[in-house]
Design a protein around this motif. Structure first.
Motif, PDB file in Angstrom:
ATOM      1  N   ARG A 115       0.845  -1.181   0.000  1.00  0.00           N
ATOM      2  CA  ARG A 115       0.000   0.000   0.000  1.00  0.00           C
ATOM      3  C   ARG A 115       0.887   1.239   0.000  1.00  0.00           C
ATOM      4  NH1 ARG A 115      -4.413   2.162   4.411  1.00  0.00           N
ATOM      5  NH2 ARG A 115      -2.483   2.666   5.566  1.00  0.00           N
ATOM      6  N   THR A 168     -13.349   7.334  -9.783  1.00  0.00           N
ATOM      7  CA  THR A 168     -12.003   6.809 -10.032  1.00  0.00           C
ATOM      8  C   THR A 168     -11.821   6.365 -11.476  1.00  0.00           C
ATOM      9  OG1 THR A 168     -12.703   4.618  -9.304  1.00  0.00           O
ATOM     10  CG2 THR A 168     -11.725   6.053  -7.641  1.00  0.00           C
ATOM     11  N   SER A 205      -7.677   5.471  -3.236  1.00  0.00           N
ATOM     12  CA  SER A 205      -8.629   6.023  -2.275  1.00  0.00           C
ATOM     13  C   SER A 205      -8.010   7.229  -1.582  1.00  0.00           C
ATOM     14  CB  SER A 205      -9.027   4.963  -1.251  1.00  0.00           C
ATOM     15  OG  SER A 205      -7.897   4.547  -0.498  1.00  0.00           O
ATOM     16  N   TYR A 226      -8.876   3.922 -13.789  1.00  0.00           N
ATOM     17  CA  TYR A 226      -7.725   3.033 -13.718  1.00  0.00           C
ATOM     18  C   TYR A 226      -7.236   2.697 -15.132  1.00  0.00           C
ATOM     19  CZ  TYR A 226      -9.158   2.132  -8.900  1.00  0.00           C
ATOM     20  OH  TYR A 226      -9.501   2.262  -7.575  1.00  0.00           O
ATOM     21  N   GLN A 275      -3.727   0.913  -2.943  1.00  0.00           N
ATOM     22  CA  GLN A 275      -3.623  -0.464  -2.495  1.00  0.00           C
ATOM     23  C   GLN A 275      -3.340  -1.340  -3.710  1.00  0.00           C
ATOM     24  OE1 GLN A 275      -3.803  -1.855   0.695  1.00  0.00           O
ATOM     25  NE2 GLN A 275      -3.169  -3.728  -0.369  1.00  0.00           N
ATOM     26  N   LYS A 313      -6.606  -2.773 -13.412  1.00  0.00           N
ATOM     27  CA  LYS A 313      -8.013  -2.910 -13.024  1.00  0.00           C
ATOM     28  C   LYS A 313      -8.244  -4.245 -12.332  1.00  0.00           C
ATOM     29  CE  LYS A 313     -10.160   0.103 -16.465  1.00  0.00           C
ATOM     30  NZ  LYS A 313     -10.992   0.155 -17.694  1.00  0.00           N
ATOM     31  N   ALA A 352      -3.769   5.280 -11.782  1.00  0.00           N
ATOM     32  CA  ALA A 352      -5.120   5.475 -11.254  1.00  0.00           C
ATOM     33  C   ALA A 352      -5.289   6.932 -10.864  1.00  0.00           C
ATOM     34  CB  ALA A 352      -5.354   4.574 -10.039  1.00  0.00           C
ATOM     35  N   THR A 391      -6.399  -0.352  -6.036  1.00  0.00           N
ATOM     36  CA  THR A 391      -7.496   0.506  -5.600  1.00  0.00           C
ATOM     37  C   THR A 391      -6.932   1.831  -5.113  1.00  0.00           C
ATOM     38  OG1 THR A 391      -8.808  -1.414  -4.917  1.00  0.00           O
ATOM     39  CG2 THR A 391      -9.475   0.746  -4.082  1.00  0.00           C
ATOM     40  N   ARG A 441      -6.975  -5.109  -9.563  1.00  0.00           N
ATOM     41  CA  ARG A 441      -5.859  -5.422  -8.665  1.00  0.00           C
ATOM     42  C   ARG A 441      -5.498  -4.240  -7.773  1.00  0.00           C
ATOM     43  NH1 ARG A 441      -0.929  -6.420 -10.610  1.00  0.00           N
ATOM     44  NH2 ARG A 441      -1.180  -5.156 -12.497  1.00  0.00           N
TER      45      ARG A 441
END
Length: 120
Positions: free
Chosen positions: A19, A54, A67, A56, A78, A61, A46, A65, A63
């Motif tokens: 992360r 969002t 935020s 990507y 992440q 995509k 992203a 994320t 896999r």
């Protein structure tokens, strides 16, 4: 002027997770993660708009994320199911333009980058 500071990079085996975090100092409309592998151009990974929508790149995509935590002024990426081809320096970027894109030229504020290395 927004200042961005990334952290969280490192080395991981293929299939693992990491992360990334990016602390920001000022409000911006769009924030994004980019990456640059040796000998390759910087590419968008992203992006996230102030409203939460969002975008990507196809390669991540399902896999990765993206935020944001407004209470902590921090952007996250992440990364799960990492692949060797995800190895790159990852950069946090921000701008007040609209709409949010994955185009390098759309961002004026950049962090210093953090290295992600995925091995077999």
């Amino acid at each position: 002027q927004a200042q961005l500071v990334e952290s969280g990079g490192g080395s991981v085996q293929a299939g693992g997770s990491l992360r990334l975090s990016c602390a920001w100092s000022a409000y911006t409309t769009c924030m994004a993660w980019f990456r640059q592998a040796p000998g390759k151009e910087r590419e968008g990974v992203a992006a996230i708009a102030s409203g939460g929508s969002t975008t990507y790149t196809d390669a991540v995509k399902g896999r990765f994320t993206i935020s944001k935590d407004y209470a902590k002024n921090t952007l996250y990426l992440q990364m799960n199911s990492l692949k060797i081809e995800d190895t790159a320096a990852y950069y946090c970027a921000a701008d007040r333009r609209w709409p949010c894109t994955l185009v390098v030229g759309s961002y004026n504020y950049w962090g210093q980058g953090t290295q992600v290395t995925v091995s077999s």
